[in-house]
Each structure stands twice: as C-alpha cells, then as structure tokens.
Design an enzyme around this catalytic site. Structure first.
Site: not given
Length: 803
Positions: A159, A728
């Site tokens: 990510c 994230h």
C-alpha cells in the site's frame, strides 16, 4: 589510395549486377569500410507473425529507422506507440530498448526476425498480458471510465507503493509528459547512475494504463519487480515508507530521463562575499549542467544555507537544490507513561496510573508525578521494568526516562523511607522477591524438579536486624496476605525443625539497589485505591509481621532460596560476590500453591482516575511547520561543520531559507520520530490549506511583481493510518481533467469532497503552483453532499484495517 581503388572496384560490381543494392562506403567505429552486403531483416507485426516482410538496412542505420520502416510497412497510425523485439539464436525474444543505437551496435544479423509490438488502447502491451488474463483484458477494453480513476492492487504490504504512485500519477505536467510520449526521446540508457531506462519505462506503462480509462484497477507487479531489482530495500513484501519509495522513484526517474548524457565535473564554490543572487544563479546553472530532466523541471527548487562559526564568526553561504521539503512538526515536551503502583500495604491491589512527565526527564520525575496521585513521597519509591515474571531492570533515580519504551511494563514499588540515617534509626534492606513453582521432571526416577517463575515480582523492605529466614518468611507471608491464605489450626503439624532454623541468617547484602537504607517507620498505606469499597487503609495500626503469633511449629507454605538476578539458579551453586544484591525466590510446591495461592486475586489491579486522562494535542498549522523548518539551529555533536577559516570542526549555527520554489512542491511531514531508545509516530493534526498556500514570506528574495510564483494549490495527499509496527497508506488526489477529488485505497477508488481531505493521517502533501496550470474546470463545490458509504468514505483511523 587503396580505399578509393577498392571503392571504385566495387562500384563496377554495381554496373555488372544492376539488381543488387548499391554499394556504399561507411565509417564503422572510426574506420572507413565498403559495405557490400546490407543487413536483411524480417519484419513482422506482433498480431500476425506468420507473414514476415523483408527489409534491408545498413549497419550504420539506427534502430529508430528500423522502427519507422516497420510502422510504414504495417500502416501504424502516428498516435500509436510501438516497440521492437528481436529473436535471438536461442529462440527467445529480446527488447530493442535503445532506438538511437545502430544496427551494428545492436548486433543484428541478416535473416533475424524483428517483431513490432503496438500498445493496446488500454495502455498495456500484448506481450505483457498473461494468457489467463486475456478474458479479463477484453472486459477491461470494453470498460470506459474516467481516465486516472484507477486503483492499484495490493500485492502484499504494498500500500505504501500504491499511495506514492497515485500521488505522482496526479501531477499534471508529469503525467502529460508520459502520456504524450515525450519521455521516449529522453530515455538515458547509458547513465551509470540510472536504471538503464527500465524504471522510467515501467512507470510509463503504469501511467498509460491508469489514464487509458479502460481499467478499474491494475496490478503493478512488473513495476514492483523493477523497484526491487534496483533497490534491494524494497525486495519482498515488508511494509515500507511511502516517502522513502517516493524519494527513490523521483531520483530513478530523473537519472533515467536525464538529458545530460555525459556529466562534467563541477567545482562547488562558496559565496566569498559575492551577492546572493549571483551565487544562487551560479549554483542553479551548475546543477543544471549535470542534472536536466523533467523531474528537475517539475520538482527541484533551491535552498539557501547559512552556517556561522561560533568561534571565529566566519559565515558560509551555499545554495543547494532540493526535491522535497521534510518539515518537522512542533513536538510536545510532555510524555504520557503508564505505570503500576505497588503499595506496602498488602491489602491494596496494584494501581494503574497514567502520568504526564517531561520527555527528557529522569526517573525521579516519574516518581514525583506519581506522588501527586498517591500521596507517597518520591523518596519511598523504586522503579523497575518487569518482564517475564522477573526484574528486567531496576532503575536509579538519575537515569533518563528515554530508556523506557512505551511497551515496557513499569512497576513502581513503595519501600521504606530514604531520609538520612539517624543514630537511633534502623537500617532497612530492599530485597527483590521472585515467585517460583516446582514442576516435577519427566525423567524415569523423578530425581529432578524444575522451577518455573510466575506472578509479579516484589520489592520488599526488610529491617537489617531481622535478616533471618524465619523472620523473612513471616514478612513475606504478610506482604502476600491479600492473595495467600494462612494455614488454619487444622493444617498445623509437628513441622520440621530444620525448616524453622530462625537463627540461620541470610547472607549480608551489600549496597541496596535503588537507594540508601532508612528507618521504615510504621507500615504505611497509600491513598484510597477503590479496594474494599474505597476505604483507606489505617496508617499506624496496620498489623505488621511483628504482631503475628510466633508459633515455632506451624506448617510452612513455601520455602525461600537465594537466586541470581534472573531467578533461574541458586546463588549457592555459583562463586559469586557475597556483597552483591541478593535476590530471594519463594518456591511453591504445586499442591500448596493450588491450596493457598489465589491466582485471580494476585493478578487483580485497579485503575486510578488518571487512566482516563488523554493528553490533548492541539492542531498545528502547516505554516508553523515551515517556520520551524527555517528556524536557526545549532548543529549536533555527531554532525559538526569544518570551518575553513579556523580549520576546526565546529558546532555552527545553521539556517535554511527557500530561494527558488519548484512547479510542484512536495512537503513531507516528519511524523515518525526515532531516537536511541524510542520510536513514535506523531498523530498531531496538521491544518493545511487546499488552495492559496502562500510562500511569499518564506522565499528570499521576493518578486513582488509576480505574486502567483508563491501561491500553491493542493493536488494530492499520501495518508498513513496506524502506528509504527503496522499501518496502512492511502491517497487523496485531484483529477487533472475533472477537478474532482478521489480517495484511493489500493484497488478501491471513491469520490470525496474537499472537507474530507484534512486529517491526522496526512503524511506527504503535493502542491501545484498556480501559475503553472490553472484548472479550466470550476472547483468542486464545498457544499456538495458527501460521498455515500457504498463508495467508500475515508476511514476513521480507529477502525482502519491495517496490513
């Protein structure tokens, strides 16, 4: 003369054999030669490799001529992008990447098959599509969406890469540069600092696919492989920093697209009293003499760095290029620490406290903060790090708090006072106490018993004149009385005389860890902890061990043993210094522990009201971060400056100023803090403007006639949710064609409004200078309704799924 004769002789062959190609004299690698037999190549399109077309080329012809010839033969439209492959002797195909080299340099031979491949309308190359993905590829070709609104598949903790790519993909002038194929003319295949054009080509493939409008999401597997090949730190599928990847990618693209093919040596010159504008112009020109690419045109700016020697006062002014600004966040000088307080009163359960202490404070500051909650004097406290049922470390009062990590389990024990010893005072010793349980061995004769640590260790104050095994047994029985049941009269027996040797004393300990000996005074209880209905334990009438009936023939619940600091071995087995700090282990038999030891009660604790306290972090403005970045600072001892005047390394003062700003300004918020003992993420909310970020007060000198040179609009944000160990990355980006903001979460893309962009997760900001490219379409209305949940609004960090 012979060369002319040879040339003339071969010209006669042209007259004798009019059907053959005209003989020509060529210069190959500095030598003139007559080329009699040209190279005959078999050209075929990738879509139809069954019918090759023959074409002849000189050895000095470029591969670009071969490509243009193939495009003409196969009627390829000018806007279509093509590339060449050649079939080698092993039967495999190799890319002809550099079209500027000659046929000779590419080692092409007559009869070789050259394949021309045309990029599909969805931005992919047919050869890059796996056979299993042909069906999906056809479905994508039928799909027509907004160009640029395309997700990136998470390959496993990638990510961070997806976030950086989405931000860079939404920089308008860089994306147009790749979409219009201007990069093909500037690929630098011979740059020793570059990646042979492979990073630039891999990034171009991603951009063309994302902006084709034919993909909902794409898989960046090829790009990930290329990055891992040239930067080993990104190999595998570990989580990384999006800013670190962005830094590598910008540098890689710059070197792959550097217009300077041969870098010349440039000597750096100091200002030497010259005017700043003259030195700055010289520094920028020197930078461009070695670095000239679309990355420099778009992202590079210029710093003014001023160093002042504290001894001789020498001033050094230099101008240095930059690609992004890494600005610090105003950091709070306070720190919140969670500790457990263990009172001397055995009836009180341990209390959990949340304390606010100075970040650069000492252990004594931690005790002072706890004293405000408990009423116990800091001199009556000892601080220890407990790990795996033992003392990992017992701290001294002057040690720094920076050595304690947030994840450490810190226990603060109340002990006897530490005031100066009087003539009539009684010296006390603080003993570390471990709890162990005997476990029968599994050998055939059960001759060995293992010992396993359990529970929380204790620090117990013991009067030096009562250092005997029997006295210590009763003192410890009293300290454990909350969760250890005393044997009743029915449990009494004749006992064992050798277990009641009251006269056998413990080896005399030396210096006690944590402080000097004191008169302990009466057993003192702390403030109310909520135990027993919140009642406060008596101060002076608590029944101490000296008040217990001293029955000489009572059954012992446990045995005592001196051990090492790990609690794993008996000290008697080692030739240790008898003056070292003694550690005592309470050894339980399994049956006795099961009968008299209450594990649930022993593990119990209460939370003080302060546990609900949260240190409020006031939001800061982006302007404050930039001001902090340009504030004068003194160099650290690890990074001194060598003064050319006094010829010594000095801790000079340093100040950075912005001199020249780029078209696209990248601002990296330094949220991650790393020290020798601690690592933390700063989740402070940074308030940043969407439009009209004005840098005029930070740039020197200012051009008052062109104020638009200092005003920027936000175009993308890289977000980081979570902490240091897990997190994230996502992206907010403004589409260059529609002006609409979108939220990119790996392969998911959803529209958002501008009031959703600012958050505590903002990590890297991309700003576009207003004079570069004003958006033709009107800006999205702030009053637009927020995106529905089905489209995927930006997540709250509290509920964020992390990798």
């Amino acid at each position: 003369m012979s060369e002319v004769c040879d040339a003339a002789r071969f010209l006669l062959l042209d007259e004798a054999f009019p059907g053959r190609k005209k003989v020509q004299v060529v210069e190959l690698r500095g030598t003139r030669k007559v080329e009699v037999y040209p190279v005959e190549l078999l050209l075929v399109p990738h879509r139809d490799m069954g019918t090759p077309h023959s074409a002849q080329f000189s050895q000095i012809d470029s591969i670009d001529l071969v490509l243009r010839t193939a495009r003409e033969k196969f009627l390829v439209r000018p806007e279509k992008e093509t590339r060449l492959w050649v079939k080698n002797s092993q039967g495999s195909f190799e890319r002809l990447c550099n079209t500027r080299v000659t046929v000779l340099d590419a080692a092409l031979k007559s009869g070789q098959l050259v394949v021309m491949e045309t990029r599909s309308k969805d931005g992919t190359w047919p050869s890059a599509q796996p056979q299993a993905g042909n069906k999906a590829s056809k479905e994508d070709e039928d799909f027509q969406g907004q160009p640029g609104i395309c997700g990136l598949t998470n390959l496993g903790n990638t990510c961070f890469m997806n976030s950086a790519l989405q931000c860079l993909s939404n920089v308008p002038q860089l994306t147009e540069y790749f979409l219009k194929n201007r990069y093909l003319e500037e690929l630098n295949f011979c740059n020793p600092l570059g990646m042979k054009g492979e990073i630039a080509e891999a990034y171009a493939d991603l951009v063309k696919q994302a902006w084709s409008g034919h993909h909902r999401s794409i898989v960046p597997q090829v790009f990930k492989t290329k990055v891992g090949h040239f930067a080993s730190q990104f190999l595998g599928y570990q989580q990384h920093d999006s800013q670190e990847l962005l830094s590598f990618l910008l540098d890689g693209l710059h070197e792959d697209l550097n217009r300077v093919k041969k870098k010349e040596y440039v000597e750096l010159c100091d200002a030497a009293g010259r005017p700043d504008h003259e030195v700055a112009q010289e520094a920028w020109q020197n930078h461009k003499r070695r670095n000239d690419s679309v990355i420099v045109d778009t992202f590079h700016g210029l710093f003014k760095s001023t160093l002042v020697c504290p001894d001789c006062g020498n001033v050094s002014v230099t101008f240095d290029p930059f690609c992004y600004l890494s600005v610090p966040l105003p950091v709070s000088h306070k720190r919140v620490m969670e500790v457990f307080f263990v009172s001397m009163d055995p009836r009180r359960k341990p209390e959990q406290h949340r304390l606010v202490v100075p970040k650069k404070g000492k252990i004594s500051d931690l005790c002072v903060a706890l004293a405000k909650h408990t009423g116990v004097s800091p001199e009556r406290m000892m601080v220890a790090d407990v790990f795996s049922h033992r003392f990992y470390k017992i701290y001294q009062l002057e040690e720094s708090l920076s050595s304690i990590l947030d994840r450490d389990d810190i226990f603060i024990y109340e002990v006897s006072g530490r005031s100066a010893i009087c003539e009539n005072s009684r010296e006390d010793v603080v003993l570390p106490i471990y709890l162990r349980e005997r476990t029968p061995a599994r050998d055939y004769n059960n001759s060995y018993y293992g010992l396993m640590l359990f529970g929380h260790p204790l620090l117990v104050s013991v009067p030096r004149d009562r250092l005997s095994w029997d006295s210590l047994y009763h003192i410890l029985l009293y300290r454990l009385s909350r969760y250890v049941t005393r044997p009743s009269s029915d449990d009494e027996d004749d006992g064992d005389e050798k277990d009641m040797a009251a006269k056998d004393s413990i080896p005399k300990p030396g210096h006690v860890a944590g402080g000097s000996s004191q008169n302990p005074g009466p057993e003192q209880a702390g403030p109310s902890s909520g135990v027993a209905g919140g009642s406060r334990a008596p101060v002076n009438n608590s029944p101490g061990p000296s008040h217990w009936p001293q029955r000489a023939r009572r059954k012992h619940l446990f045995t005592l043993q001196t051990v090492n600091s790990n609690g794993t071995s008996d000290r008697s087995n080692f030739n240790e210094d008898t003056h070292a700090q003694p550690y005592i282990a309470i050894d339980w038999e399994p049956e006795m522990k099961k009968r008299y030891y209450n594990e649930v009660e022993a593990e119990g604790y209460v939370k003080h009201d302060c546990v609900g306290y949260v240190l409020k972090k006031a939001p800061v403005r982006l302007r404050e971060c930039i001001e902090l970045f340009t504030t004068m600072e003194t160099l650290e001892k690890e990074n001194p400056w060598f003064c050319p005047s006094c010829k010594q390394h000095q801790l000079a003062t340093k100040k950075l100023d912005l001199w020249k700003l780029p078209e696209t300004l990248i601002i990296h918020l330094k949220r991650f803090s790393y020290t020798r003992f601690s690592r933390e993420k700063l989740d402070t909310l940074v308030e940043f403007p969407i439009r009209d970020l004005d840098f005029s007060e930070f740039v020197k000198p200012q051009n008052e006639s062109a104020p638009e040179l200092y005003k920027y609009d936000l175009i993308a944000v890289s977000n980081h949710y979570g902490g240091l160990r897990d997190g994230h990355y996502t992206t907010f980006a403004c589409n260059k064609d529609s002006g609409q903001w979108h939220y990119f979460d790996d392969n998911s893309v959803s529209p958002v409004t501008e009031n959703q962009i600012e958050s505590k997760a903002a990590y890297v900001l991309f700003y576009q200078r207003q004079d570069v490219a004003r958006r033709a379409k009107p800006q999205p209305d702030l009053s637009d309704p927020p995106a529905p949940p089905a489209c995927g609004q930006p997540p709250n960090s509290e509920f964020m799924d992390v990798n």
